[in-house]
Design a protein around this motif. Structure first.
Motif, PDB file in Angstrom:
ATOM      1  N   SER A 162       0.841  -1.199   0.000  1.00  0.00           N
ATOM      2  CA  SER A 162       0.000   0.000   0.000  1.00  0.00           C
ATOM      3  C   SER A 162       0.878   1.252   0.000  1.00  0.00           C
ATOM      4  O   SER A 162       0.583   2.226  -0.699  1.00  0.00           O
ATOM      5  N   GLY A 163       1.953   1.211   0.790  1.00  0.00           N
ATOM      6  CA  GLY A 163       2.888   2.326   0.797  1.00  0.00           C
ATOM      7  C   GLY A 163       3.538   2.530  -0.554  1.00  0.00           C
ATOM      8  O   GLY A 163       3.715   3.667  -1.016  1.00  0.00           O
ATOM      9  N   VAL A 164       3.889   1.426  -1.222  1.00  0.00           N
ATOM     10  CA  VAL A 164       4.463   1.507  -2.560  1.00  0.00           C
ATOM     11  C   VAL A 164       3.456   2.131  -3.525  1.00  0.00           C
ATOM     12  O   VAL A 164       3.786   3.020  -4.320  1.00  0.00           O
ATOM     13  N   THR A 165       2.194   1.670  -3.448  1.00  0.00           N
ATOM     14  CA  THR A 165       1.156   2.187  -4.332  1.00  0.00           C
ATOM     15  C   THR A 165       0.913   3.669  -4.099  1.00  0.00           C
ATOM     16  O   THR A 165       0.774   4.455  -5.047  1.00  0.00           O
ATOM     17  N   ILE A 166       0.859   4.067  -2.833  1.00  0.00           N
ATOM     18  CA  ILE A 166       0.686   5.489  -2.508  1.00  0.00           C
ATOM     19  C   ILE A 166       1.853   6.299  -3.070  1.00  0.00           C
ATOM     20  O   ILE A 166       1.665   7.400  -3.605  1.00  0.00           O
ATOM     21  N   SER A 167       3.057   5.737  -2.983  1.00  0.00           N
ATOM     22  CA  SER A 167       4.220   6.449  -3.514  1.00  0.00           C
ATOM     23  C   SER A 167       4.108   6.624  -5.025  1.00  0.00           C
ATOM     24  O   SER A 167       4.492   7.661  -5.574  1.00  0.00           O
ATOM     25  N   PHE A 168       3.578   5.612  -5.711  1.00  0.00           N
ATOM     26  CA  PHE A 168       3.392   5.716  -7.155  1.00  0.00           C
ATOM     27  C   PHE A 168       2.332   6.766  -7.501  1.00  0.00           C
ATOM     28  O   PHE A 168       2.469   7.532  -8.460  1.00  0.00           O
ATOM     29  N   LEU A 169       1.245   6.779  -6.722  1.00  0.00           N
ATOM     30  CA  LEU A 169       0.196   7.784  -6.939  1.00  0.00           C
ATOM     31  C   LEU A 169       0.741   9.192  -6.703  1.00  0.00           C
ATOM     32  O   LEU A 169       0.477  10.117  -7.487  1.00  0.00           O
ATOM     33  N   VAL A 170       1.489   9.351  -5.606  1.00  0.00           N
ATOM     34  CA  VAL A 170       2.091  10.649  -5.308  1.00  0.00           C
ATOM     35  C   VAL A 170       3.034  11.060  -6.434  1.00  0.00           C
ATOM     36  O   VAL A 170       3.027  12.211  -6.897  1.00  0.00           O
ATOM     37  N   GLY A 171       3.837  10.104  -6.901  1.00  0.00           N
ATOM     38  CA  GLY A 171       4.768  10.395  -7.984  1.00  0.00           C
ATOM     39  C   GLY A 171       4.067  10.816  -9.262  1.00  0.00           C
ATOM     40  O   GLY A 171       4.528  11.715  -9.979  1.00  0.00           O
ATOM     41  N   TYR A 172       2.929  10.178  -9.550  1.00  0.00           N
ATOM     42  CA  TYR A 172       2.191  10.510 -10.772  1.00  0.00           C
ATOM     43  C   TYR A 172       1.534  11.883 -10.675  1.00  0.00           C
ATOM     44  O   TYR A 172       1.659  12.708 -11.579  1.00  0.00           O
ATOM     45  N   PHE A 173       0.844  12.128  -9.557  1.00  0.00           N
ATOM     46  CA  PHE A 173       0.105  13.385  -9.434  1.00  0.00           C
ATOM     47  C   PHE A 173       1.000  14.584  -9.122  1.00  0.00           C
ATOM     48  O   PHE A 173       0.617  15.732  -9.377  1.00  0.00           O
ATOM     49  N   LEU A 174       2.198  14.311  -8.582  1.00  0.00           N
ATOM     50  CA  LEU A 174       3.116  15.401  -8.263  1.00  0.00           C
ATOM     51  C   LEU A 174       4.319  15.435  -9.202  1.00  0.00           C
ATOM     52  O   LEU A 174       5.349  16.021  -8.880  1.00  0.00           O
ATOM     53  N   GLN A 175       4.172  14.821 -10.381  1.00  0.00           N
ATOM     54  CA  GLN A 175       5.310  14.747 -11.296  1.00  0.00           C
ATOM     55  C   GLN A 175       5.771  16.126 -11.766  1.00  0.00           C
ATOM     56  O   GLN A 175       6.921  16.294 -12.180  1.00  0.00           O
ATOM     57  N   ASN A 176       4.892  17.123 -11.716  1.00  0.00           N
ATOM     58  CA  ASN A 176       5.256  18.477 -12.112  1.00  0.00           C
ATOM     59  C   ASN A 176       5.626  19.348 -10.909  1.00  0.00           C
ATOM     60  O   ASN A 176       5.783  20.565 -11.049  1.00  0.00           O
ATOM     61  N   TYR A 177       5.719  18.734  -9.736  1.00  0.00           N
ATOM     62  CA  TYR A 177       6.110  19.439  -8.530  1.00  0.00           C
ATOM     63  C   TYR A 177       7.451  18.885  -8.046  1.00  0.00           C
ATOM     64  O   TYR A 177       7.977  17.921  -8.590  1.00  0.00           O
ATOM     65  N   SER A 178       7.977  19.477  -6.999  1.00  0.00           N
ATOM     66  CA  SER A 178       9.302  19.093  -6.526  1.00  0.00           C
ATOM     67  C   SER A 178       9.318  17.693  -5.920  1.00  0.00           C
ATOM     68  O   SER A 178       8.382  17.282  -5.224  1.00  0.00           O
ATOM     69  N   TRP A 179      10.401  16.996  -6.171  1.00  0.00           N
ATOM     70  CA  TRP A 179      10.611  15.676  -5.569  1.00  0.00           C
ATOM     71  C   TRP A 179      10.714  15.771  -4.042  1.00  0.00           C
ATOM     72  O   TRP A 179      10.477  14.791  -3.341  1.00  0.00           O
ATOM     73  N   ARG A 180      11.031  16.968  -3.533  1.00  0.00           N
ATOM     74  CA  ARG A 180      11.140  17.148  -2.088  1.00  0.00           C
ATOM     75  C   ARG A 180       9.786  16.944  -1.401  1.00  0.00           C
ATOM     76  O   ARG A 180       9.716  16.411  -0.288  1.00  0.00           O
ATOM     77  N   ILE A 181       8.733  17.396  -2.061  1.00  0.00           N
ATOM     78  CA  ILE A 181       7.387  17.184  -1.518  1.00  0.00           C
ATOM     79  C   ILE A 181       7.076  15.688  -1.495  1.00  0.00           C
ATOM     80  O   ILE A 181       6.488  15.177  -0.532  1.00  0.00           O
ATOM     81  N   MET A 182       7.470  14.988  -2.556  1.00  0.00           N
ATOM     82  CA  MET A 182       7.235  13.541  -2.632  1.00  0.00           C
ATOM     83  C   MET A 182       7.853  12.835  -1.427  1.00  0.00           C
ATOM     84  O   MET A 182       7.224  11.976  -0.790  1.00  0.00           O
ATOM     85  N   LEU A 183       9.091  13.201  -1.110  1.00  0.00           N
ATOM     86  CA  LEU A 183       9.783  12.546   0.007  1.00  0.00           C
ATOM     87  C   LEU A 183       9.207  12.978   1.348  1.00  0.00           C
ATOM     88  O   LEU A 183       9.065  12.172   2.270  1.00  0.00           O
ATOM     89  N   GLY A 184       8.859  14.265   1.479  1.00  0.00           N
ATOM     90  CA  GLY A 184       8.416  14.803   2.758  1.00  0.00           C
ATOM     91  C   GLY A 184       7.098  14.253   3.247  1.00  0.00           C
ATOM     92  O   GLY A 184       6.830  14.246   4.461  1.00  0.00           O
TER      93      GLY A 184
END
Length: 459
Positions: A153-175
């Motif tokens: 589930s954590g992996v899936t959430i990370s993929f969703l975050v990566g897809y929807f935030l692909q035009n935003y900073s990777w720092r938000i993805m990690l935070g």
């Protein structure tokens, strides 16, 4: 005694489920922090001008940390308890996430991911043990698999975050990983210690108190404590794992841990967007493919959570792994014969999803469950450290070599190599892994002691 405040409000099955849910949050962090790099790496490579080797180092820092973390966690959990060790892991998650999100260069980012790795390694070692030692035998399978469900589930959430935030900073993805880390730390502060760890430390009264909170009636709790004490031994050292009567447990659990990684599942998780992007898929399409893969993993783990207690651990693996072999052969063929475009795109994605379902629903479901079940109490902490170390050691090898293998051999041959390893794992499970379904941890320990721990069903 403040840790039992929740326990006094929740009793029996409700408390057991709540314990599993809070502890499994460690799996959510495990999955998110390992999975988010596949999306963030596309931006990090550009910002820090990373080479292929640089990308592999950033990705693998968390795995190297996990390898160290799981080895240290065994001693910590045996000395200070399962619950406190999980809290230490949660604190490291908080620190590592904060530093990673504000990293100004690749060295700081790699160091932060090393700290996150320490937390992940500790969580992978101790959370399954904690849940297994708190659970009744007839529900232990699905409750421990809740940890793996949280991972995917954590992996899936990370993929969703990566897809929807692909035009935003990777720092938000990690935070974003900060929130579940705080929940895990605060939640564990109010949960009880493992009754088996308490018994091992000679605290019989407190062990009985915890069992009375976890079980439906006092008689069941008293009988379980008697069973625990009848197998009670002093805390073993690492040399305990070398004893001939413990060796079958080491072979079965470590073998599954190695195969879980060597069969290629995390290669897909870490590098699927990169591989598909390099194969001609657009960046957005590559990220969306990863989201679909994540949902497939969740569905497969939900199924596996049911199957481990219905079919059995061994039976599940023997039924599912052949499907992973076939899917990888097809997936490899699509790249070898350059068919991964046009209509072949759909076949490629379907084969990838099928592999994910068959592999995740078998080896990935069983790895933490079997490892937490098969060792005697005196060696369980260190045995699970060995299992986790084997898992992360193999993962380190895979994460350091996958992109290089794809560049040298091509994606197709790489996938075929993983297909061969999946086929070999079928033989290993058939030969060395026993069925543990429906047996108490004390019964499994007795099978080790009397030499009847064997790779056969006990239905």
């Amino acid at each position: 005694m403040h840790a039992y405040n929740i326990g006094r409000k929740l009793q029996g099955e409700k408390l057991t489920n709540f314990v599993a849910m809070i502890a499994a949050t460690g799996g959510l962090l495990f999955g998110y922090d390992t999975g988010i790099i596949s999306s963030a790496l596309l931006q990090i490579r550009e910002e820090f001008h990373l080479s292929t080797i640089g990308s592999e180092i950033v990705t693998s820092a968390i795995i190297f940390g996990a390898l160290l973390g799981c080895l240290m966690a065994g001693t910590l959990s045996d000395r200070f308890g399962r619950r406190r060790t999980v809290m230490v892991a949660a604190f490291l998650f908080i620190v590592g996430t904060f530093v990673a999100a504000f990293a100004t260069n690749v060295e700081v980012l790699s160091a932060a991911r090393l700290v996150l790795g320490l937390a992940i390694g500790a969580a992978s070692q101790i959370v399954p043990i904690y849940i297994a030692e708190m659970s009744p035998a007839n529900k232990r399978g699905r409750l421990v698999v809740a940890f793996q469900l949280a991972v995917v589930s954590g992996v899936t959430i990370s993929f969703l975050v990566g897809y929807f935030l692909q035009n935003y900073s990777w720092r938000i993805m990690l935070g974003i990983g900060m929130l579940p880390a705080v929940i895990l730390f605060l939640g564990m502060a109010f949960l009880p210690n493992s009754p088996r760890w308490l018994a091992l430390k000679g605290n019989k009264e407190e062990a009985l108190e915890v069992l009375k909170l976890l079980r439906d009636n006092d008689t069941a709790a008293e009988n379980e404590l008697k069973s625990i004490l009848s197998n009670h031994d002093t805390q073993g050292s690492w040399s305990e794992l070398k004893k001939p009567w413990v060796r079958p447990a080491v072979v079965a659990s470590v073998g599954i841990a190695l195969l879980c990684q060597l069969t290629g599942i995390n290669a897909v998780l870490y590098y699927a967007p990169t591989i598909f992007s390099d194969a001609g898929f657009g960046q957005s399409s590559a990220l969306l493919t990863s989201v679909v893969v994540g949902f497939a993993m969740v569905c497969a783990t939900l199924f596996g959570g049911w199957a481990v207690d219905s079919w059995g651990r061994r039976s599940l693996m023997l039924r599912m792994i052949p499907g992973a072999v076939i899917a990888l052969i097809i997936l490899g063929a699509m790249f070898v014969f350059h068919l991964s475009t046009g209509w072949g795109t759909w076949v490629t994605v379907a084969a990838l999803i099928a592999y994910t379902v068959f592999n995740t629903g078998s080896l990935s479901v069983a790895v933490w469950l079997v490892g937490a079940e098969v060792y005697p109490l005196s060696a369980r902490g260190k045995g699970m450290s060995l299992v986790a170390a084997s898992h992360w050691g193999a993962d380190l090898v895979i994460s350091l070599t996958t992109l290089s293998m794809v560049q040298m051999l091509g994606a197709g041959i790489t996938f075929w190599s993983f297909a061969f390893i999946n086929a070999a794992s079928i033989w290993f499970v058939w030969r060395y892994v026993p069925e543990t379904k429906g047996q108490s941890l004390e019964e499994l320990e007795q099978h080790l002691r009397d030499g009847t721990f064997a790779p056969v069903n006990r239905d």
